[in-house]
Write an enzyme that holds these catalytic residues in place. Structure first.
Site, PDB file in Angstrom:
ATOM      1  N   ARG A   1      -7.102  -0.594  -7.514  1.00  0.00           N
ATOM      2  CA  ARG A   1      -7.136   0.532  -6.417  1.00  0.00           C
ATOM      3  C   ARG A   1      -7.521   1.768  -7.477  1.00  0.00           C
ATOM      4  O   ARG A   1      -6.585   2.137  -8.305  1.00  0.00           O
ATOM      5  CB  ARG A   1      -5.939   0.746  -5.688  1.00  0.00           C
ATOM      6  CG  ARG A   1      -5.682  -0.443  -4.788  1.00  0.00           C
ATOM      7  CD  ARG A   1      -6.300  -0.507  -3.464  1.00  0.00           C
ATOM      8  NE  ARG A   1      -6.653   0.565  -2.513  1.00  0.00           N
ATOM      9  CZ  ARG A   1      -5.830   1.217  -1.737  1.00  0.00           C
ATOM     10  NH1 ARG A   1      -4.723   0.725  -1.502  1.00  0.00           N
ATOM     11  NH2 ARG A   1      -6.360   2.259  -1.060  1.00  0.00           N
TER      12      ARG A   1
ATOM     13  N   ARG B   1       0.915  -0.884  -0.110  1.00  0.00           N
ATOM     14  CA  ARG B   1       0.088   0.035  -0.048  1.00  0.00           C
ATOM     15  C   ARG B   1       0.872   1.093   0.076  1.00  0.00           C
ATOM     16  O   ARG B   1       2.134   1.191   0.294  1.00  0.00           O
ATOM     17  CB  ARG B   1      -0.977  -0.089   1.215  1.00  0.00           C
ATOM     18  CG  ARG B   1      -0.175  -0.688   2.585  1.00  0.00           C
ATOM     19  CD  ARG B   1      -0.746   0.161   3.537  1.00  0.00           C
ATOM     20  NE  ARG B   1      -0.607   1.555   3.410  1.00  0.00           N
ATOM     21  CZ  ARG B   1       0.772   2.002   3.837  1.00  0.00           C
ATOM     22  NH1 ARG B   1       1.774   1.529   4.016  1.00  0.00           N
ATOM     23  NH2 ARG B   1       0.841   3.511   3.778  1.00  0.00           N
TER      24      ARG B   1
ATOM     25  N   ALA C   1       0.682   4.989  -2.230  1.00  0.00           N
ATOM     26  CA  ALA C   1       0.516   5.379  -3.860  1.00  0.00           C
ATOM     27  C   ALA C   1       1.953   5.076  -4.433  1.00  0.00           C
ATOM     28  O   ALA C   1       1.757   4.299  -5.494  1.00  0.00           O
ATOM     29  CB  ALA C   1       0.311   6.688  -3.794  1.00  0.00           C
TER      30      ALA C   1
ATOM     31  N   ASN D   1      -5.750  12.225   0.104  1.00  0.00           N
ATOM     32  CA  ASN D   1      -5.089  11.245   0.736  1.00  0.00           C
ATOM     33  C   ASN D   1      -5.884  10.520   1.691  1.00  0.00           C
ATOM     34  O   ASN D   1      -7.126  10.795   1.636  1.00  0.00           O
ATOM     35  CB  ASN D   1      -4.212  12.173   1.787  1.00  0.00           C
ATOM     36  CG  ASN D   1      -3.071  11.378   2.563  1.00  0.00           C
ATOM     37  OD1 ASN D   1      -2.293  10.400   1.945  1.00  0.00           O
ATOM     38  ND2 ASN D   1      -2.766  11.779   3.850  1.00  0.00           N
ATOM     39  N   LYS D   2      -5.457   9.549   2.434  1.00  0.00           N
ATOM     40  CA  LYS D   2      -6.021   8.772   3.166  1.00  0.00           C
ATOM     41  C   LYS D   2      -7.437   9.476   4.111  1.00  0.00           C
ATOM     42  O   LYS D   2      -7.078  10.693   4.611  1.00  0.00           O
ATOM     43  CB  LYS D   2      -5.279   8.063   4.249  1.00  0.00           C
ATOM     44  CG  LYS D   2      -5.855   7.155   5.537  1.00  0.00           C
ATOM     45  CD  LYS D   2      -6.361   5.814   5.099  1.00  0.00           C
ATOM     46  CE  LYS D   2      -7.119   5.199   6.142  1.00  0.00           C
ATOM     47  NZ  LYS D   2      -7.281   3.757   5.893  1.00  0.00           N
TER      48      LYS D   2
ATOM     49  N   GLN E   1      -2.995   2.255   9.654  1.00  0.00           N
ATOM     50  CA  GLN E   1      -1.821   2.176   8.965  1.00  0.00           C
ATOM     51  C   GLN E   1      -0.727   3.077   9.965  1.00  0.00           C
ATOM     52  O   GLN E   1       0.204   3.296   9.787  1.00  0.00           O
ATOM     53  CB  GLN E   1      -1.678   2.919   7.699  1.00  0.00           C
ATOM     54  CG  GLN E   1      -2.337   1.988   6.544  1.00  0.00           C
ATOM     55  CD  GLN E   1      -3.919   2.232   6.452  1.00  0.00           C
ATOM     56  OE1 GLN E   1      -4.562   2.780   7.397  1.00  0.00           O
ATOM     57  NE2 GLN E   1      -4.341   1.961   5.304  1.00  0.00           N
TER      58      GLN E   1
ATOM     59  N   ASP F   1      -2.279  10.560  -2.389  1.00  0.00           N
ATOM     60  CA  ASP F   1      -2.508   9.230  -3.256  1.00  0.00           C
ATOM     61  C   ASP F   1      -2.556  10.096  -4.590  1.00  0.00           C
ATOM     62  O   ASP F   1      -2.461   9.314  -5.496  1.00  0.00           O
ATOM     63  CB  ASP F   1      -3.470   8.531  -2.672  1.00  0.00           C
ATOM     64  CG  ASP F   1      -3.152   7.892  -1.559  1.00  0.00           C
ATOM     65  OD1 ASP F   1      -3.416   8.322  -0.481  1.00  0.00           O
ATOM     66  OD2 ASP F   1      -2.902   6.593  -1.642  1.00  0.00           O
TER      67      ASP F   1
END
Lengths: 363, 363
Positions: free
Chosen positions: B93, B56, B58, B254-255, B204, B244
């Protein structure tokens, strides 16, 4: 004591046992997996139940502490015993103002009363605190219902409410604060759907999901992180949260993470309301910095409780016991981010002036 | 290929196996509890590793996809095989732009090449993508180090960095993006401490804590909800996150949860930077709405993985399988909340004009 309709769950989170003096609670650390009733017989057990969050939610903490005084007075009705009990209970949780307020109210009621009559006085006052909580929440539900109804024509769908933590039935004696308007809407046939943030580290959002499911209210659970994404996609019409302490200036101290949701709501033009029983207003607190923020055990972050493969209670460790963790339990949402306070007396601006319109007795 | 210093961890998250053709990764779904290396031998295995987030981040997703093309070409060097492999990998993804960019680059490199030479070309190009990633992150580290050094005199303490998710070594081939400046600071003796948000639903942040601990960098883990409280107490000097996909206007996808942190930083006057490899800029995306947000399986919210009482991998269920859950994996932080973008070419404003100063080749 005000007569009120039964809440949507038709059971109380705290009540006297059939023996007429000991206190029954549901252990919320075991929910939503197991419904375990506990019988508390001493003030030490009450203090432990509050500290370990077997009971939680500012209004319920206040009611439970009141019964703690009853149990203490039953064992030792002296002034010294009363003072020690109040000190013990006050030290359990620093942030929720209802705790200190309930203790002050019990002590004022008992002050000067003959020791022989104190037990009866204490139980009557604790009972009143509970009945008032139910009535206050029912009134918050009614005022909040009007807020939700006003949003419905704009929503073009069920009114989408986002809430945080548990400010529902389980946080109070009945009804809940933030969820009372949701329950009233559901009873009245106003279509409503609730976005429930999971509320790490203790996951009280799961309590909210559990009681909403029990009442048949449509809802969806999200990770706390997802609140901004959900709001950004215009899937939320209103945020509605509880409070552990609201300042005289309208700043809302609530479960940690509330502030982040308020920031997103403000940035996206989504109204943000707090459901505020008058008992949770700290008239001595002039601003955000006046609220003490409880720092809780880092193991709340390091360990997650749930159900194991066999369906029984289980937990997993995310971080080693020595891993550095910080765990502030609350944050403060500045009044400027709060659209309004929904109190038992009506809805007002989150400001000293707003509160003065509803609580003129507090200068 | 640019020669670079070794990263702080001195191992790569992806590399060729000793056989010279199969691909070794560390299964990040098993971290931080277990370090399990996996050997990928087919493009289907690569697609599965990306989809299930064994790899995981990017940049690492891009590098892994490149090797997926290598494995595909090794098995079937035809145009049809190449197209099918790219389609398979692209579908894993949707949000990280590096995935599509790496696939486009591999296909462009292989386009028109004789089938007999495609395997060699593919492996060389995948290797180049990895080496460039290391060099890019090393450069981001250098530019970000200057940002951290500039904050030090004001901090009167170790520079306090708040990060979200994992944009470290594990998200890249080496160094990391957001953590590269932190590692460089630590190497240079610039005192630094990192607040690590746990990053539900997949946690994460635990990967970040693990790799920071491994490198000896002081850090503290917090629940995602606590970021606002920690910032409000002035315990954070700068927020530093990965991305990402960053739009041509400087919006940072992003996340999920990044947006909430950016809102708090903005409200409290705390600088907020994204570490942005040029490869993660989507020059075709003009604004926040142009970014597709991946919706992942609700079980990521319903089930939490960790270690059981015996120290082995275990999980607990928070919600029943049928419980309604939404799980957007990303959010978009609008450019107006971003102080700057730290790229391999330097630091720029989060805007089209800012990016034009560093990437004039993209009009």
């Amino acid at each position: 004591v005000v007569a009120v309709d039964a809440g949507p769950h038709r059971w109380r989170t705290i009540q006297l046992a059939p023996d007429g003096w000991s206190v029954e609670i549901v252990d919320q650390t075991r929910l939503p997996g197991d419904v375990v009733q506990r019988r508390l017989t001493t003030v030490a057990m009450v203090a432990d139940a509050i500290r370990t969050m077997q009971v939680r939610g500012a209004p319920l903490i206040g009611a439970t502490a009141a019964y703690g005084i009853c149990l203490a007075v039953r064992a030792d009705p002296s002034d010294g015993g009363l003072a020690r009990a109040a000190d013990l209970l006050r030290a359990t949780r620093p942030t929720a103002v209802n705790l200190a307020a309930a203790l002050a109210r019990m002590r004022a009621r008992l002050h000067g009363a003959p020791e022989g009559s104190r037990q009866e006085i204490a139980y009557a006052e604790a009972q009143r605190i509970c009945e008032e909580d139910v009535a206050v929440n029912r009134a918050i539900g009614e005022h909040g219902l009007a807020v939700l109804k006003a949003l419905l024509p704009h929503a073009q769908r069920p009114v989408q409410v986002l809430t945080h933590c548990n400010a529902g039935h389980l946080a109070t004696v009945e009804w809940g604060t933030a969820l009372a308007p949701v329950y009233r809407a559901h009873q009245e046939g106003v279509p409503v759907h609730v976005w429930v943030s999971e509320t790490r580290p203790r996951n009280q959002g799961l309590l909210t999901a559990w009681e909403l499911a029990d009442a048949g209210v449509p809802h969806t659970v999200i990770a706390d992180n997802a609140a901004g994404a959900i709001m950004a996609r215009r899937a939320v019409d209103v945020c509605l949260v509880g409070t552990d302490r609201t300042t005289a200036a309208g700043d809302v101290c609530n479960k940690v993470g509330t502030y982040l949701k308020a920031l997103a709501a403000h940035a996206l033009g989504i109204p943000f309301y707090a459901a505020v029983p008058g008992s949770s207003i700290d008239w001595a607190a002039g601003g955000p910095d006046a609220v003490p923020i409880e720092e809780r055990d880092g193991d709340e972050v390091r360990v997650v409780a749930g159900r194991g493969a066999d369906g029984g209670a289980a937990s997993v460790r995310l971080l080693a016991a020595a891993a550095p963790v910080a765990n502030p339990a609350f944050d403060v949402t500045p009044a400027r981010l709060v659209t309004g306070l929904i109190t038992e007396r009506g809805v007002c601006d989150a400001s000293a002036a707003g509160l003065a319109t509803l609580y003129p007795e507090h200068p």
